[in-house]
Design a protein around this motif. Structure first.
Motif, PDB file in Angstrom:
ATOM      1  N   GLY A 246       0.783  -1.220   0.000  1.00  0.00           N
ATOM      2  CA  GLY A 246       0.000   0.000   0.000  1.00  0.00           C
ATOM      3  C   GLY A 246       0.814   1.268   0.000  1.00  0.00           C
ATOM      4  N   VAL A 247       2.128   1.149   0.089  1.00  0.00           N
ATOM      5  CA  VAL A 247       3.003   2.317   0.187  1.00  0.00           C
ATOM      6  C   VAL A 247       4.036   2.335  -0.928  1.00  0.00           C
ATOM      7  CG1 VAL A 247       4.696   3.509   1.657  1.00  0.00           C
ATOM      8  CG2 VAL A 247       2.720   2.371   2.690  1.00  0.00           C
ATOM      9  N   MET A 248       4.466   1.153  -1.338  1.00  0.00           N
ATOM     10  CA  MET A 248       5.617   1.037  -2.239  1.00  0.00           C
ATOM     11  C   MET A 248       5.432   1.807  -3.543  1.00  0.00           C
ATOM     12  SD  MET A 248       8.518  -0.502  -1.837  1.00  0.00           S
ATOM     13  CE  MET A 248      10.008  -0.607  -2.830  1.00  0.00           C
ATOM     14  N   ILE A 249       4.228   1.770  -4.106  1.00  0.00           N
ATOM     15  CA  ILE A 249       4.022   2.418  -5.396  1.00  0.00           C
ATOM     16  C   ILE A 249       4.269   3.927  -5.302  1.00  0.00           C
ATOM     17  CG2 ILE A 249       1.536   2.702  -5.030  1.00  0.00           C
ATOM     18  CD1 ILE A 249       1.186   2.165  -8.037  1.00  0.00           C
ATOM     19  N   HIS A 250       3.938   4.519  -4.153  1.00  0.00           N
ATOM     20  CA  HIS A 250       4.147   5.951  -3.978  1.00  0.00           C
ATOM     21  C   HIS A 250       5.628   6.274  -3.762  1.00  0.00           C
ATOM     22  CE1 HIS A 250      -0.156   6.049  -3.762  1.00  0.00           C
ATOM     23  NE2 HIS A 250      -0.177   5.331  -2.647  1.00  0.00           N
ATOM     24  N   LEU A 251       6.321   5.387  -3.068  1.00  0.00           N
ATOM     25  CA  LEU A 251       7.753   5.588  -2.858  1.00  0.00           C
ATOM     26  C   LEU A 251       8.499   5.507  -4.180  1.00  0.00           C
ATOM     27  CD1 LEU A 251       8.325   3.445   0.357  1.00  0.00           C
ATOM     28  CD2 LEU A 251       8.075   5.922   0.212  1.00  0.00           C
ATOM     29  N   GLU A 252       8.169   4.506  -4.998  1.00  0.00           N
ATOM     30  CA  GLU A 252       8.841   4.357  -6.286  1.00  0.00           C
ATOM     31  C   GLU A 252       8.524   5.527  -7.208  1.00  0.00           C
ATOM     32  OE1 GLU A 252       7.774   0.475  -7.712  1.00  0.00           O
ATOM     33  OE2 GLU A 252       9.431  -0.478  -6.638  1.00  0.00           O
ATOM     34  N   ASP A 253       7.300   6.028  -7.126  1.00  0.00           N
ATOM     35  CA  ASP A 253       6.908   7.166  -7.951  1.00  0.00           C
ATOM     36  C   ASP A 253       7.749   8.391  -7.615  1.00  0.00           C
ATOM     37  OD1 ASP A 253       5.098   8.471  -9.846  1.00  0.00           O
ATOM     38  OD2 ASP A 253       4.355   9.557  -8.090  1.00  0.00           O
ATOM     39  N   ARG A 254       8.162   8.496  -6.340  1.00  0.00           N
ATOM     40  CA  ARG A 254       8.965   9.633  -5.911  1.00  0.00           C
ATOM     41  C   ARG A 254      10.456   9.275  -5.847  1.00  0.00           C
ATOM     42  NH1 ARG A 254       5.680  10.120  -0.572  1.00  0.00           N
ATOM     43  NH2 ARG A 254       7.192  11.702   0.061  1.00  0.00           N
ATOM     44  N   ASP A 255      10.802   8.065  -6.318  1.00  0.00           N
ATOM     45  CA  ASP A 255      12.192   7.613  -6.356  1.00  0.00           C
ATOM     46  C   ASP A 255      12.802   7.534  -4.956  1.00  0.00           C
ATOM     47  OD1 ASP A 255      14.085   6.549  -8.016  1.00  0.00           O
ATOM     48  OD2 ASP A 255      15.101   8.436  -8.416  1.00  0.00           O
ATOM     49  N   LEU A 256      11.998   7.105  -3.985  1.00  0.00           N
ATOM     50  CA  LEU A 256      12.453   7.036  -2.598  1.00  0.00           C
ATOM     51  C   LEU A 256      12.469   5.584  -2.140  1.00  0.00           C
ATOM     52  CD1 LEU A 256      10.385  10.016  -1.121  1.00  0.00           C
ATOM     53  CD2 LEU A 256      12.821  10.007  -1.659  1.00  0.00           C
ATOM     54  N   VAL A 257      13.468   4.846  -2.541  1.00  0.00           N
ATOM     55  CA  VAL A 257      13.542   3.437  -2.157  1.00  0.00           C
ATOM     56  C   VAL A 257      14.901   3.067  -1.553  1.00  0.00           C
ATOM     57  CG1 VAL A 257      11.812   2.640  -3.795  1.00  0.00           C
ATOM     58  CG2 VAL A 257      14.194   2.803  -4.516  1.00  0.00           C
ATOM     59  N   LYS A 258      15.884   3.931  -1.664  1.00  0.00           N
ATOM     60  CA  LYS A 258      17.226   3.609  -1.210  1.00  0.00           C
ATOM     61  C   LYS A 258      17.843   4.836  -0.555  1.00  0.00           C
ATOM     62  CE  LYS A 258      21.644   1.867  -3.058  1.00  0.00           C
ATOM     63  NZ  LYS A 258      22.349   1.478  -4.291  1.00  0.00           N
ATOM     64  N   PHE A 259      18.422   4.641   0.632  1.00  0.00           N
ATOM     65  CA  PHE A 259      18.906   5.781   1.410  1.00  0.00           C
ATOM     66  C   PHE A 259      20.268   5.489   2.026  1.00  0.00           C
ATOM     67  CE2 PHE A 259      14.331   5.502   1.584  1.00  0.00           C
ATOM     68  CZ  PHE A 259      13.902   6.779   1.291  1.00  0.00           C
ATOM     69  N   ALA A 260      21.078   6.519   2.131  1.00  0.00           N
ATOM     70  CA  ALA A 260      22.301   6.432   2.934  1.00  0.00           C
ATOM     71  C   ALA A 260      21.908   6.507   4.403  1.00  0.00           C
ATOM     72  CB  ALA A 260      23.251   7.567   2.571  1.00  0.00           C
ATOM     73  N   VAL A 261      22.658   5.836   5.251  1.00  0.00           N
ATOM     74  CA  VAL A 261      22.344   5.753   6.674  1.00  0.00           C
ATOM     75  C   VAL A 261      23.542   6.196   7.495  1.00  0.00           C
ATOM     76  CG1 VAL A 261      21.885   4.143   8.575  1.00  0.00           C
ATOM     77  CG2 VAL A 261      20.678   3.880   6.401  1.00  0.00           C
ATOM     78  N   LYS A 262      23.269   6.933   8.564  1.00  0.00           N
ATOM     79  CA  LYS A 262      24.306   7.199   9.558  1.00  0.00           C
ATOM     80  C   LYS A 262      23.693   7.056  10.944  1.00  0.00           C
ATOM     81  CE  LYS A 262      23.887  12.267   9.723  1.00  0.00           C
ATOM     82  NZ  LYS A 262      24.637  13.546   9.618  1.00  0.00           N
ATOM     83  N   ILE A 263      24.529   6.729  11.912  1.00  0.00           N
ATOM     84  CA  ILE A 263      24.074   6.519  13.284  1.00  0.00           C
ATOM     85  C   ILE A 263      24.940   7.382  14.191  1.00  0.00           C
ATOM     86  CG2 ILE A 263      23.708   4.832  15.118  1.00  0.00           C
ATOM     87  CD1 ILE A 263      23.639   2.685  12.853  1.00  0.00           C
ATOM     88  N   THR A 264      24.292   8.272  14.940  1.00  0.00           N
ATOM     89  CA  THR A 264      25.025   9.174  15.827  1.00  0.00           C
ATOM     90  C   THR A 264      24.471   9.053  17.245  1.00  0.00           C
ATOM     91  OG1 THR A 264      23.519  11.051  15.458  1.00  0.00           O
ATOM     92  CG2 THR A 264      25.378  10.800  13.921  1.00  0.00           C
ATOM     93  N   PRO A 265      25.309   9.287  18.261  1.00  0.00           N
ATOM     94  CA  PRO A 265      24.809   9.234  19.641  1.00  0.00           C
ATOM     95  C   PRO A 265      23.759  10.292  19.924  1.00  0.00           C
ATOM     96  CG  PRO A 265      27.221   9.129  19.586  1.00  0.00           C
ATOM     97  CD  PRO A 265      26.775   9.481  18.205  1.00  0.00           C
ATOM     98  N   GLU A 266      23.843  11.430  19.249  1.00  0.00           N
ATOM     99  CA  GLU A 266      22.936  12.537  19.526  1.00  0.00           C
ATOM    100  C   GLU A 266      21.534  12.328  18.962  1.00  0.00           C
ATOM    101  OE1 GLU A 266      26.995  13.559  19.991  1.00  0.00           O
ATOM    102  OE2 GLU A 266      25.969  12.892  18.160  1.00  0.00           O
ATOM    103  N   ARG A 267      21.436  11.679  17.799  1.00  0.00           N
ATOM    104  CA  ARG A 267      20.132  11.536  17.149  1.00  0.00           C
ATOM    105  C   ARG A 267      19.771  10.082  16.848  1.00  0.00           C
ATOM    106  NH1 ARG A 267      19.136  15.795  12.454  1.00  0.00           N
ATOM    107  NH2 ARG A 267      17.025  15.014  12.848  1.00  0.00           N
ATOM    108  N   GLY A 268      20.714   9.179  17.025  1.00  0.00           N
ATOM    109  CA  GLY A 268      20.440   7.783  16.725  1.00  0.00           C
ATOM    110  C   GLY A 268      20.485   7.514  15.239  1.00  0.00           C
ATOM    111  N   PHE A 269      19.527   6.740  14.755  1.00  0.00           N
ATOM    112  CA  PHE A 269      19.485   6.311  13.358  1.00  0.00           C
ATOM    113  C   PHE A 269      18.942   7.437  12.489  1.00  0.00           C
ATOM    114  CE2 PHE A 269      17.748   4.284   9.628  1.00  0.00           C
ATOM    115  CZ  PHE A 269      18.585   3.191   9.383  1.00  0.00           C
TER     116      PHE A 269
END
Length: 278
Positions: A246-269
């Protein structure tokens, strides 16, 4: 369509990810967090429950927003004290002011009971009477005990099962894989009835290819965490949204399927809302 419009949504608590879902995920979603060791799947779950603990008990001005009534962390083999120690060592103390709101449940007694692990290594009870009293809360097997644990959680909550990996390997070894597969489909069904979302954490590469596909098929969403080599030859944590009913089609339409990730003590994931091109 410019965005995803849900009747209601439950925030993940991750300020860099919730905007991708226009505020959060559909309540009652069963989400598989699978990935390589150290790739960020545990930190995702920790960060989500820590940030959501700050919102619990507060009234939302937006009637579409469902704040979890309860956050329940179900540990399969770890002790509560070990989890809290790991969290306190990983995150800034300013983030940890509401940890007492999180409910912890421990399945280690039933997990270890049929193993060769000495009882004194995993039980908290020194007295035989205390052990027998505690045993009354434990049922035939791991999944039955988990079911009784989940039945005690309030509806409209968030449940984190910290190791689907350990449960799966136990059921594979016992030749009971169909029981686990059916159980996951039952969980996906009852999550909608309870309006409760689940995070199930799975280490990639432990199950065979067909078992992993079968697990993914029983989920509402599959988020894959992995390490990739960047253009500068540095290792980079990456998050893929492989599936979201129910969500994937909208994510792909906006090209939002892959992200860089960082983890910090101040904000977490944290994720970058810019598609990563490797």
């Amino acid at each position: 369509m410019n965005g995803i419009q849900f009747e209601q949504y439950m925030p993940t608590g991750l300020s860099t990810l919730d905007p991708v879902f226009d505020g959060g995920i559909p309540p009652g979603s069963v989400v598989l967090l699978k990935g390589d060791i150290g790739s960020g799947k545990i930190e995702f779950a920790y960060s989500s429950m820590i940030h959501l603990s700050h919102l619990m008990g507060k009234e939302s001005k937006d009637e579409r927003v469902l704040i979890p009534k309860e956050i329940c962390y179900v540990a399969v083999t770890k002790r509560k004290e070990s989890i809290l120690r790991e969290i306190s060592q990983s995150f800034h103390q300013d983030l940890l002011t509401h940890l007492e709101k999180i409910r912890f449940e421990d399945l280690s007694d039933i997990y270890f009971d049929k193993s060769l692990v000495p009882i004194t290594w995993y039980t908290e009870y020194d007295d035989i009477i205390e052990r027998m009293t505690a045993r009354r809360k434990i049922h035939d097997n791991l999944l039955t005990t988990l079911s009784f644990t989940l039945d005690e959680v309030s509806e409209q909550s968030l449940v984190i099962l910290d190791s689907l990996t350990e449960i799966a390997t136990q059921y594979i070894a016992a030749g009971q894989w169909p029981d686990l597969s059916a159980y996951l489909r039952g969980m996906q069904r009852v999550a909608k009835k309870w309006n409760t979302s689940f995070y199930l954490i799975l280490t990639k590469g432990i199950l065979n290819q067909y078992q992993e596909i079968e697990v993914a098929d029983a989920m509402d969403a599959v988020i894959h965490f992995k390490w990739e080599e960047s253009s500068s030859a540095k290792r980079q944590r990456v998050l893929y949204i492989e599936k979201f009913r129910g969500v994937m089609i909208h994510l792909e339409d906006r090209d939002l399927v892959k992200f860089a990730v960082k983890i910090t003590p101040e904000r977490g994931f944290e994720v970058s809302n810019i598609r990563v091109v490797i």
